[in-house]
Motif scaffolding. Structure first.
Motif, PDB file in Angstrom:
ATOM      1  N   ALA A 101       1.491  23.025  -4.197  1.00  0.00           N
ATOM      2  CA  ALA A 101       2.970  22.826  -4.329  1.00  0.00           C
ATOM      3  C   ALA A 101       3.637  22.500  -2.934  1.00  0.00           C
ATOM      4  CB  ALA A 101       3.365  24.312  -4.816  1.00  0.00           C
TER       5      ALA A 101
ATOM      6  N   LEU B 197       6.322  29.278  -6.389  1.00  0.00           N
ATOM      7  CA  LEU B 197       5.596  28.015  -6.145  1.00  0.00           C
ATOM      8  C   LEU B 197       6.874  27.086  -5.462  1.00  0.00           C
ATOM      9  CD1 LEU B 197       3.248  27.541  -9.151  1.00  0.00           C
ATOM     10  CD2 LEU B 197       2.714  27.447  -6.770  1.00  0.00           C
TER      11      LEU B 197
ATOM     12  N   LEU C 104       1.304  34.114  -8.494  1.00  0.00           N
ATOM     13  CA  LEU C 104       2.163  32.902  -8.541  1.00  0.00           C
ATOM     14  C   LEU C 104       2.999  32.719  -9.711  1.00  0.00           C
ATOM     15  CD1 LEU C 104      -0.628  30.348  -7.150  1.00  0.00           C
ATOM     16  CD2 LEU C 104       1.056  31.533  -5.829  1.00  0.00           C
TER      17      LEU C 104
END
Lengths: 169, 169, 169, 169
Positions: free
Chosen positions: C50, C22, C17
């Motif tokens: 997100a 995101l 990530l």
């Protein structure tokens, strides 16, 4: 194909449990085994343990559908299935059974019997075993329901009814 | 307490299934039984049936966690548990096992192996068995994951690894 | 009746990530909301948070199907459903959705995408988002499967495909 | 964080349902919404529909946890969650709630109330609503249980008790 009979009833710690009630559970398990059935239960103590003990005395096979861990199975369980579902494993105990027999019991047993009835499963309550099973044998209680469980007055009668084709709750 | 080994793999109808792959499944079941394990699977055809057949040849006990009906169990299942959960019964197959062995397989098997890995369950994929199990033995695929399944190259190796303490995926 | 779109992807803590991934999740959530969809996800961090954040920016409604406790929901969840099912709640995320979009992801996301494919659910993987979603966009991987997920190359394309009738995985 | 209140009660077709009982359900839903709660129910007809209708009149949000298909939701459900779990979805209705209110009801409602009590969830039965809820308000019935549900005599009292901190069943 062997019949699968679920025994639903109090875990250890229920103050209703005494020698006589546990004896009913043990005899129920014994007779299920003698008639060639597979006993399924929640795998823990109290009624579950007594009925599994009886089934082993009768030479049968016992399955415990456990809430979390395999290690929590009582010593009479041949096949401990750790569902990882907690209280929700009640559903599988009921769903997999050809017939459900309830002995004594508190809210957990009531959850199982109500599910059995809701699913249209053959269901036998043993009136003489106190708790929820006694409650669900009373006329004033059963008048609330259109579909009613079968009421038995002994382990022998309960198991006979469980194996009798054509009798339904 | 007996080890519970889940065999995960293709249902009948998978074009990857041939005599050789089914033989791997049968041998896997046979060796699980010979080592004293209980075989758990989804209870249907293909890999599930071949592995249960092997376990019965090896004198073992077989449990089928079925999606819907008890009657859909293959003839080698001793304990047919009708979960009433459809595809969701995959979760219980994985959760109740001490180790999961995957053979061939499509999306359903991938669902089970991914769950096993996600739950931190010991997981062995048989590389030589095509399908998802072959896929999950490839280095280029496994580099996607931090935690990796154990790769075995035969039924014998897979079952040995399943019973070997201290080896984890 | 509003479309329900599940977003499946890594929880916080996945080293894949980064800001860009995101951002893809946030844009996906935003566009789902703008098109009138309800966003369903696992309710926790990372991609789930997100995408829910994006959906709220877009004026939409967000549902979090949580493993255990309501309190674990990220701050962008309108409806926190505490399933009490742990990892098994993945099944409900997938089952309730009209379409599943996967972004990045590890074993849990693979579990969900495989379930979606196994259940015949419309499934879109965003190739540019790393992890399992990138893996499942590769030809060499997809050749293992007869039924294949739809591959999208951006949030915009993924959401368009999710809402496009007649396009199926 | 908003309170989630589950309303458990008979589906359409229960002969106990009449205008007055449905009015209790509608008022219960209305008051839940007015107090800022999210109403969760099984999403179908009867008590579920009446309570959802009330919640919408009160400007609230309604979630239906449906047994199978999204399309079976009543017209007052904002968030239809198709669980694919059939009768088993009862568990999630109960588990996700901060408090359960039962109105009328048959075996399905009894299954839910017993689960709520077994899980230690705050549970209010409306005595005046017939069926299982009336049954579980009777002293002779409740003496079977150590833990007892809270008995309310109107929709207003039930919802007040549901939102009152420090009162537990």
């Amino acid at each position: 194909m062997k019949k699968i009979i679920a025994v639903s009833g109090s875990n250890a710690g229920d103050s209703n449990l005494n020698k006589e009630i546990l004896q009913i559970a043990e005899e129920t398990g014994y007779l299920i085994a003698k008639k060639g059935g597979i006993l399924v239960c929640g795998g823990l103590g109290g009624i579950m343990e007594a009925s599994a003990k009886g089934a082993k005395k009768g030479g049968g096979t016992t399955v415990g559908l456990l809430p979390w861990k395999k290690e929590s199975a009582n010593p009479y369980i041949d096949i401990p299935i750790a569902t990882g579902l907690g209280f929700f494993r009640n559903n599988i105990i009921i769903n997999c059974a050809d017939c459900v027999i309830s002995i004594c019991g508190r809210w957990g047993t009531l959850n199982e019997v109500a599910m059995a009835m809701g699913l249209g499963k053959k269901t036998v309550v043993i009136a003489a075993s106190r708790g929820v099973s006694e409650l669900l044998s009373q006329k004033e209680v059963l008048k609330t329901f259109k579909k009613k469980p079968i009421v038995a007055y002994s382990a022998e009668e309960a198991v006979s009814l469980a194996f009798l084709n054509g009798v339904n709750s």
